[in-house]
Design a protein around this motif. Structure first.
Motif, PDB file in Angstrom:
ATOM      1  N   SER A 259       4.147  -0.453  31.542  1.00  9.16           N
ATOM      2  CA  SER A 259       5.565  -0.198  31.884  1.00  9.16           C
ATOM      3  C   SER A 259       6.243   0.741  30.890  1.00  9.16           C
ATOM      4  N   ALA A 260       5.496   1.662  30.344  1.00  7.45           N
ATOM      5  CA  ALA A 260       6.008   2.765  29.510  1.00  7.45           C
ATOM      6  C   ALA A 260       6.299   2.442  28.065  1.00  7.45           C
ATOM      7  N   ALA A 261       7.183   1.485  27.802  1.00  9.35           N
ATOM      8  CA  ALA A 261       7.649   1.389  26.417  1.00  9.35           C
ATOM      9  C   ALA A 261       7.034   0.196  25.700  1.00  9.35           C
ATOM     10  N   SER A 262       5.910   0.398  25.030  1.00  3.24           N
ATOM     11  CA  SER A 262       5.315  -0.713  24.278  1.00  3.24           C
ATOM     12  C   SER A 262       5.710  -0.652  22.806  1.00  3.24           C
ATOM     13  N   PHE A 263       5.910   0.577  22.321  1.00  2.31           N
ATOM     14  CA  PHE A 263       6.292   0.797  20.924  1.00  2.31           C
ATOM     15  C   PHE A 263       7.432   1.785  20.883  1.00  2.31           C
ATOM     16  N   VAL A 264       8.308   1.641  19.892  1.00  2.61           N
ATOM     17  CA  VAL A 264       9.302   2.690  19.657  1.00  2.61           C
ATOM     18  C   VAL A 264       9.719   2.613  18.196  1.00  2.61           C
ATOM     19  N   ASN A 265      10.096   3.763  17.641  1.00  2.00           N
ATOM     20  CA  ASN A 265      10.522   3.784  16.247  1.00  2.00           C
ATOM     21  C   ASN A 265      11.885   3.129  16.098  1.00  2.00           C
ATOM     22  N   PRO A 266      12.035   2.286  15.064  1.00  3.10           N
ATOM     23  CA  PRO A 266      13.298   1.552  14.898  1.00  3.10           C
ATOM     24  C   PRO A 266      14.368   2.415  14.234  1.00  3.10           C
ATOM     25  N   GLY A 267      15.278   2.952  15.033  1.00  4.61           N
ATOM     26  CA  GLY A 267      16.475   3.650  14.541  1.00  4.61           C
ATOM     27  C   GLY A 267      16.303   4.372  13.224  1.00  4.61           C
ATOM     28  N   GLU A 268      17.156   4.013  12.258  1.00  4.69           N
ATOM     29  CA  GLU A 268      17.159   4.701  10.960  1.00  4.69           C
ATOM     30  C   GLU A 268      15.825   4.635  10.236  1.00  4.69           C
ATOM     31  N   ALA A 269      15.082   3.557  10.472  1.00  2.00           N
ATOM     32  CA  ALA A 269      13.826   3.361   9.743  1.00  2.00           C
ATOM     33  C   ALA A 269      12.661   4.074  10.429  1.00  2.00           C
ATOM     34  N   TYR A 270      12.981   5.105  11.230  1.00  2.00           N
ATOM     35  CA  TYR A 270      11.885   5.761  11.953  1.00  2.00           C
ATOM     36  C   TYR A 270      10.983   6.538  10.999  1.00  2.00           C
ATOM     37  N   ARG A 271       9.743   6.684  11.408  1.00  2.00           N
ATOM     38  CA  ARG A 271       8.767   7.440  10.615  1.00  2.00           C
ATOM     39  C   ARG A 271       8.101   8.468  11.505  1.00  2.00           C
ATOM     40  N   THR A 272       8.343   9.726  11.203  1.00  2.00           N
ATOM     41  CA  THR A 272       7.731  10.820  11.952  1.00  2.00           C
ATOM     42  C   THR A 272       6.210  10.713  11.839  1.00  2.00           C
ATOM     43  N   GLY A 273       5.526  10.947  12.956  1.00  2.00           N
ATOM     44  CA  GLY A 273       4.061  10.862  12.935  1.00  2.00           C
ATOM     45  C   GLY A 273       3.546   9.492  13.338  1.00  2.00           C
ATOM     46  N   THR A 274       4.478   8.530  13.504  1.00  2.00           N
ATOM     47  CA  THR A 274       4.077   7.205  14.020  1.00  2.00           C
ATOM     48  C   THR A 274       4.833   6.969  15.320  1.00  2.00           C
ATOM     49  N   VAL A 275       4.390   5.959  16.097  1.00  2.00           N
ATOM     50  CA  VAL A 275       5.125   5.618  17.322  1.00  2.00           C
ATOM     51  C   VAL A 275       5.930   4.335  17.108  1.00  2.00           C
ATOM     52  N   GLY A 276       6.131   3.974  15.833  1.00  2.00           N
ATOM     53  CA  GLY A 276       7.003   2.851  15.521  1.00  2.00           C
ATOM     54  C   GLY A 276       6.342   1.499  15.669  1.00  2.00           C
ATOM     55  N   LYS A 277       7.184   0.520  16.016  1.00  2.00           N
ATOM     56  CA  LYS A 277       6.743  -0.880  16.062  1.00  2.00           C
ATOM     57  C   LYS A 277       6.738  -1.392  17.496  1.00  2.00           C
ATOM     58  N   PRO A 278       5.983  -2.482  17.761  1.00  2.00           N
ATOM     59  CA  PRO A 278       5.958  -3.006  19.136  1.00  2.00           C
ATOM     60  C   PRO A 278       7.335  -3.535  19.551  1.00  2.00           C
ATOM     61  N   LEU A 279       7.641  -3.443  20.831  1.00  2.00           N
ATOM     62  CA  LEU A 279       8.874  -4.027  21.347  1.00  2.00           C
ATOM     63  C   LEU A 279       8.796  -5.542  21.209  1.00  2.00           C
ATOM     64  N   PRO A 280       9.935  -6.205  21.007  1.00  2.00           N
ATOM     65  CA  PRO A 280       9.903  -7.665  20.906  1.00  2.00           C
ATOM     66  C   PRO A 280       9.181  -8.250  22.120  1.00  2.00           C
ATOM     67  N   GLY A 281       8.232  -9.160  21.884  1.00  2.00           N
ATOM     68  CA  GLY A 281       7.520  -9.781  23.002  1.00  2.00           C
ATOM     69  C   GLY A 281       6.197  -9.112  23.356  1.00  2.00           C
ATOM     70  N   THR A 282       5.900  -7.966  22.721  1.00  2.00           N
ATOM     71  CA  THR A 282       4.624  -7.279  22.974  1.00  2.00           C
ATOM     72  C   THR A 282       3.688  -7.495  21.780  1.00  2.00           C
ATOM     73  N   GLU A 283       2.449  -7.897  22.073  1.00  2.00           N
ATOM     74  CA  GLU A 283       1.458  -8.103  21.001  1.00  2.00           C
ATOM     75  C   GLU A 283       0.517  -6.908  20.938  1.00  2.00           C
ATOM     76  N   VAL A 284       0.025  -6.612  19.725  1.00  2.00           N
ATOM     77  CA  VAL A 284      -0.914  -5.506  19.558  1.00  2.00           C
ATOM     78  C   VAL A 284      -2.080  -5.950  18.682  1.00  2.00           C
ATOM     79  N   ARG A 285      -3.239  -5.379  18.973  1.00  2.00           N
ATOM     80  CA  ARG A 285      -4.439  -5.688  18.187  1.00  2.00           C
ATOM     81  C   ARG A 285      -5.272  -4.412  18.160  1.00  2.00           C
ATOM     82  N   ILE A 286      -5.927  -4.140  17.033  1.00  2.00           N
ATOM     83  CA  ILE A 286      -6.813  -2.976  16.966  1.00  2.00           C
ATOM     84  C   ILE A 286      -8.250  -3.493  17.047  1.00  2.00           C
ATOM     85  N   ALA A 287      -9.008  -3.028  18.051  1.00  2.00           N
ATOM     86  CA  ALA A 287     -10.395  -3.487  18.234  1.00  2.00           C
ATOM     87  C   ALA A 287     -11.286  -2.906  17.135  1.00  2.00           C
TER      88      ALA A 287
END
Length: 624
Positions: free
Chosen positions: A401-429
């Motif tokens: 549904s498109a938005a799994s991660f987004v950079n958090p406002g002022e604390a954004y970091r260029t070159g990353t896609v930010g943090k998971p949206l509340p309620g979304t889990e992530v794991r690196i295989a």
């Protein structure tokens, strides 16, 4: 459990329910703005507004009209249209009728449109204009399920039993509502969270498109999760031009309903530059290609202004990048975006000379842009960040549904896609693949259980096919597509997207670049240039009046691009360097199927089309 968590967990079953709540809460507030093209004379289009109550009146009429046509809950209604306010009204009408929307890009040809209509078993098609209606009428014999076509703009459309206008659908709906005023409320209250809401066909880079099944709950979750990030508020003005047939555009409509801000809708990409100063948005979402175009446009303008102007621009661009890196780094360490005095002074001068003009071009009120759908070259991200245009990269797929991660406002970091949206889990295989789980994940691919089983585990983990890494504090960096990583014959892995992104930040003339090197002993590139920037360059270099194909065939153009390729190679590892390149005779486009409607490169298509050029670059390479 946090308040945010509760909000997301106690969400209503559908966006249709959220829409009715929004209308009840702020009936008179402005919901949408849309352009009314001028019929004569010059100047920008006039814009009109709809309040939430006016929106509901039209949405309810469309919903009742569809019910009147016999559309039952979960049956599919297809929508083939570019981005315009009627797209949103129709989509909400379909959802409020309890039906499900099948999205079709307006650029899709008649064959593929017919495939989508047939595979989705769509009962009704809402088509933008005569051109879209014609595709369905041409294929009518192959579409026994399709009972009606509704034309949004009926100019030049012959209406009959099979084809009616949107105005006619709405008047039938309004008549039905007079007899049955509670009809829509009843339909909406009957929707369950697992009911199908949207069937989005991914413009797959290979083979037939697959229909991604997204239930009502996915959009309700997205709406609440976007609101919970705090990135958008009720005072915002969003400028929405992205294709709504694409999941990235669609998710923005859910967030807006929950938050209740104004959205200005106009899908005409050639109008973006003209519209921004009129709409003066506080946020907008875009794909990287748009930011690259703006950056190249600003650089080309500076170059056209003569040597001194170009030197100032290059200096200011360097200051912007340095300032962005330092302030983001300091924010990460101390929580304040500070910079040393000397850099602040330089930044202040560059702001007056260069950055202020760029912000004005975006309408002067832009708080942030959200970028998604492909990776933004970090150098371009840092440039805009330093110039005061904050680009928050996000990440997600149609399947999530498109938005799994987004950079958090002022604390954004260029070159990353930010943090998971509340309620979304992530794991690196173990192999670096990003796995996701949460309410945004699809139910599966329509009619394709084997394909679903390939990517969706029984316990809900979804395999994205992307490779990435998580920082200690939860920021995700995407390093490449699993299937796009290339391995040279020397056994070295290369992420082509990284090399391509760097080149886009160096060469102001590039439109598309494809790095090739799988199972070869060195890397090569196919490069397509931006026609407008190239034409301006040609005029300065004695090649005025020549066509794109003639310009790229000249030794001067090849030499000019070669200079940028050498500059790129200086910053790369030896095995990543581009040993040879070829300029393509035209830019890549959607019509030839080389890029998707959301402007992503279809590598296999381009490699097939230009196989002769690739082979040429490796001729006699055994000795190399």
């Amino acid at each position: 459990m946090s308040h945010t968590q509760t909000l997301i967990e106690n969400r209503p079953p559908s966006v249709a329910a959220l829409f009715l709540e929004r209308v009840a809460a702020t009936p008179d507030a402005e919901a949408y703005r849309y352009p009314v093209p001028r019929t004569s004379g010059e100047g920008p289009d006039a814009w009109k507004s709809l309040s939430w109550a006016q929106t509901a009146e039209r949405v309810n009429a469309i919903a009742a009209g569809l019910i009147e046509l016999g559309v039952r809950p979960e049956e599919r209604v297809a929508l083939a249209s570019s981005t315009r306010v009627e797209w949103i009204l129709a989509d909400l009408g379909i959802l409020c009728a309890g039906a499900a929307t099948t999205t079709i890009y307006p650029q899709t040809n008649a064959d593929e449109s017919a495939y989508i209509l047939s595979d989705s078993q769509s009962r009704v098609l809402i088509a933008e204009n005569a051109e879209q209606v014609a595709k369905a009428v041409e294929k009518r014999a192959e579409l026994p399920e399709l009972t009606r076509v509704v034309a949004v703009d009926a100019t030049g459309v012959e209406t009959d039993d099979f084809v009616i206008s949107l105005a006619e659908l709405e008047s039938r709906g309004a008549a039905r509502l007079e007899k049955d005023p509670e009809l829509i409320k009843e339909r909406v209250s009957a929707i369950t969270k697992d009911q199908l809401a949207t069937l989005i066909y991914t413009s797959g880079t290979t083979g037939r498109p697959k229909g991604v099944r997204l239930p009502h709950d996915s959009w309700s979750y997205m709406a609440k999760a976007i609101a919970a990030t705090g990135l958008v508020t009720g005072d915002d003005v969003q400028y929405l031009w992205l294709p709504l047939a694409h999941v990235f555009g669609k998710v923005l409509t859910s967030g807006q309903i929950e938050v209740g801000h104004v959205t200005a809708v106009d899908g005409r990409v050639d109008k973006i530059i003209e519209n921004l100063p009129v709409v003066q948005p506080t946020y907008m979402a875009a794909v990287p290609r748009i930011f690259e175009k703006v950056y190249n446009g600003v650089a080309a303008k500076a170059r056209a202004g003569g040597g001194a102007k170009y030197k100032i621009f290059q200096w200011a661009a360097g200051v912007a990048r340095e300032y962005a890196k330092v302030t983001q780094d300091n924010f990460r360490r101390t929580g304040t975006a500070s910079a040393p005095f000397g850099l602040r002074t330089k930044h202040g001068i560059a702001d007056k000379l260069v950055y202020a003009k760029i912000r004005e071009a975006f309408g002067g009120r832009l708080r942030a842009c959200v970028s998604g759908s492909a990776a933004l070259a970090p150098d371009i991200g840092y440039f805009f960040s330093g110039a005061g245009i904050h680009i928050l990269e996000g990440y997600g797929l149609t399947e999530s549904s498109a938005a799994s991660f987004v950079n958090p406002g002022e604390a954004y970091r260029t070159g990353t896609v930010g943090k998971p949206l509340p309620g979304t889990e992530v794991r690196i295989a173990d192999d670096g693949e990003i796995l996701l789980r949460g309410p945004g994940i699809m139910q599966g691919y329509h009619n394709l259980p084997e394909k679903t089983a390939e990517v969706l585990e029984a316990d809900g983990w979804f395999h994205t096919g992307d490779i990435g890494e998580l920082s200690d504090d939860g920021y995700l960096r995407i390093t490449d597509r699993k299937k796009d990583l290339i391995k040279t014959s020397g056994g070295k892995y290369i992420a082509p997207a990284e090399v391509e992104g760097r080149f886009k930040a160096i060469c102001p003339y590039v439109s598309n670049i494809l790095v090739h090197g799988a199972d070869r002993n060195y890397c090569t590139a196919l490069i397509a240039l931006d026609e407008a920037a190239l034409t301006a360059w040609a005029a300065e270099n004695g090649l005025e009046g020549k066509s794109y194909a003639e310009i790229v065939a000249t030794p001067a153009a090849v030499e000019m691009v070669d200079g940028y390729v050498q500059q790129l190679n200086e910053g790369l590892q030896r095995w990543q360097t581009i040993k040879k390149f070829r300029l393509l005779p035209r830019d890549l486009d959607v019509e030839h199927g080389e890029i998707t409607p959301s402007l992503k490169l279809k590598r296999p298509v381009v490699e097939r089309a230009y196989k002769h050029l690739i082979d040429e670059m490796y001729e006699g390479a055994r000795e190399a």
